[in-house]
Design a protein around this motif. Structure first.
Motif, PDB file in Angstrom:
ATOM      1  N   UNK A  64      25.596  18.432  65.675  1.00  0.00           N
ATOM      2  CA  UNK A  64      24.154  18.452  65.917  1.00  0.00           C
ATOM      3  C   UNK A  64      23.501  19.261  64.800  1.00  0.00           C
ATOM      4  N   UNK A  65      22.489  18.675  64.171  1.00  0.00           N
ATOM      5  CA  UNK A  65      21.807  19.335  63.063  1.00  0.00           C
ATOM      6  C   UNK A  65      20.389  19.692  63.492  1.00  0.00           C
ATOM      7  N   UNK A 218      23.283  21.864  78.305  1.00  0.00           N
ATOM      8  CA  UNK A 218      24.474  22.334  79.020  1.00  0.00           C
ATOM      9  C   UNK A 218      25.678  22.510  78.091  1.00  0.00           C
ATOM     10  N   UNK A 219      25.583  21.959  76.895  1.00  0.00           N
ATOM     11  CA  UNK A 219      26.713  22.076  75.968  1.00  0.00           C
ATOM     12  C   UNK A 219      26.663  23.370  75.157  1.00  0.00           C
ATOM     13  N   UNK A 226      28.650  28.203  65.368  1.00  0.00           N
ATOM     14  CA  UNK A 226      27.817  27.345  64.535  1.00  0.00           C
ATOM     15  C   UNK A 226      27.873  27.849  63.103  1.00  0.00           C
ATOM     16  N   UNK A 227      27.391  27.036  62.202  1.00  0.00           N
ATOM     17  CA  UNK A 227      27.261  27.443  60.803  1.00  0.00           C
ATOM     18  C   UNK A 227      25.847  27.103  60.349  1.00  0.00           C
ATOM     19  N   UNK A 280      30.034  19.845  68.271  1.00  0.00           N
ATOM     20  CA  UNK A 280      30.122  19.583  69.703  1.00  0.00           C
ATOM     21  C   UNK A 280      31.549  19.195  70.100  1.00  0.00           C
ATOM     22  N   UNK A 281      31.857  17.905  70.038  1.00  0.00           N
ATOM     23  CA  UNK A 281      33.175  17.421  70.451  1.00  0.00           C
ATOM     24  C   UNK A 281      33.957  16.904  69.253  1.00  0.00           C
TER      25      UNK A 281
END
Length: 358
Positions: A64-65, A218-219, A226-227, A280-281
């Motif tokens: 996710x960005x 919820x994730x 994160x980066x 994420x996954x």
């Protein structure tokens, strides 16, 4: 003229007219069409040069960005708790200061005089209590008289502590370790509780604040890694989520998140924008293809595959998207050869020549 000759001429003329009509109504070959036909046939058989890729299952990371900003861990506008003329400034602009360090002071001479006066009364008040207590032990004085002098001593102690508290209010001290900014006043200026002396900022660690769409709420949890990158720096910085907002913003439908970056050397300054990547996954052995190979058509998605020298469309169902790839959950299999260029020109059964195969 002989009657036979006359009828012969009539018959000949009639036959000529009939023959001319038949000739005019007989379909003729279209020379222009004959000239164009070879070109059309050639075009139908003309092949298209394209790039292709053989599908190989590989690890696919759902990312996710989002954009965010760097914030100080702590920040405050420094001001005095009381009013008075500034008599001293003890800091250098832009320098690092430690918690409790004296930064500035306003005139407290009147308070110091009151403190000296009260302290001078202490020996006499303590002596009265001592003498009254001795008399009380011999029943030479009432208990009420003894309690009276004890109260006077306690009041004197309270007055002294009150003056000391007022003197403390004339001193401006750093509430935490940090970098002090530009001062806004000079020695001799009159300061009040609304007068900002300078800004103190704690930049170790830094907070990274950003918002994610509600479907990811919820994730994102405490501990999520994160980066982020900032303009002018090629390297990425790692941070970790430490808190999230308690509810979704009803206007933007996003969840505000904060992460911590150690910023040990103080190399980054707050206030900068950050490009944040959240992992994420991770999907092992995923069927993923370049996003440019997808052709949206009437609410569906399709791709063109290479089969026996021609392009054939295949309807596909897509899963997650990354920056460059799209997961295919149905429609393709490992080993299929997909066409990755010229997709808008491709048609069912069109001959193709593979220029480049990855």
């Amino acid at each position: 003229m002989d009657k036979r000759v006359k009828w012969g001429i009539i018959i000949l003329v009639g036959a000529g007219l009939i023959g001319l009509g038949i000739h005019n109504f007989t379909p003729k070959e279209n020379e222009e069409l004959n000239e164009a036909s070879p070109t059309i046939k050639t075009n139908k058989k003309k092949s298209l040069n394209v790039n292709a890729q053989i599908i190989k299952p590989h690890l696919l990371t759902d990312q996710l960005f989002v954009s965010g900003k760097l914030m100080p861990d702590e920040e405050v506008d420094l001001s005095f708790e009381t009013s008075g003329k500034i008599i001293d400034i003890n800091f250098t602009e832009g320098s690092f200061v430690t918690k409790g360090q004296l930064l500035a002071k306003v005139n407290d001479s009147q308070l110091q005089a009151q403190l000296d006066r009260l302290k001078a009364q202490m020996p006499l008040a303590e002596d009265r209590v001592f003498r009254q207590n001795a008399l009380l032990q011999r029943d030479a004085v009432s208990k009420e008289a003894y309690e009276q002098v004890k109260t006077e001593l306690a009041t004197l102690h309270a007055d002294i502590e009150n003056i000391k508290a007022n003197i403390d209010m004339t001193e401006l001290r750093a509430p935490f370790d940090g970098v002090i900014g530009l001062r806004q006043v000079s020695v001799g200026a009159y300061a009040s509780p609304t007068t900002v002396i300078a800004k103190l900022t704690k930049i170790t660690p830094l907070k990274v604040e950003f918002a994610v769409p509600e479907r990811y709420a919820r994730q994102i949890k405490k501990g999520t890694r994160l980066s982020f990158k900032i303009e002018g720096r090629l390297d990425a910085f790692d941070a970790q989520v430490y808190a999230t907002e308690s509810s979704i913003d009803p206007e933007t439908h996003t969840l505000t998140v904060r992460a911590l970056y150690p910023n040990t050397n103080g190399e980054l300054l707050p206030g900068r924008y950050a490009d944040i990547t959240l992992k994420q996954n991770e999907i092992k052995d995923a069927i993923a293809i370049p996003s440019e190979a997808i052709v949206p058509e009437m609410g569906k998605n399709k791709v063109f595959v290479y089969r026996s020298g021609v392009a054939q469309p295949v309807d596909v169902e897509i899963g997650i998207r990354t920056e460059a790839e799209v997961q295919i959950v149905r429609g393709l299999a490992a080993g299929d050869t997909i066409l990755t260029s010229g997709t808008l020109q491709l048609r069912t059964g069109m001959p193709v020549v593979l220029d480049n195969i990855n």
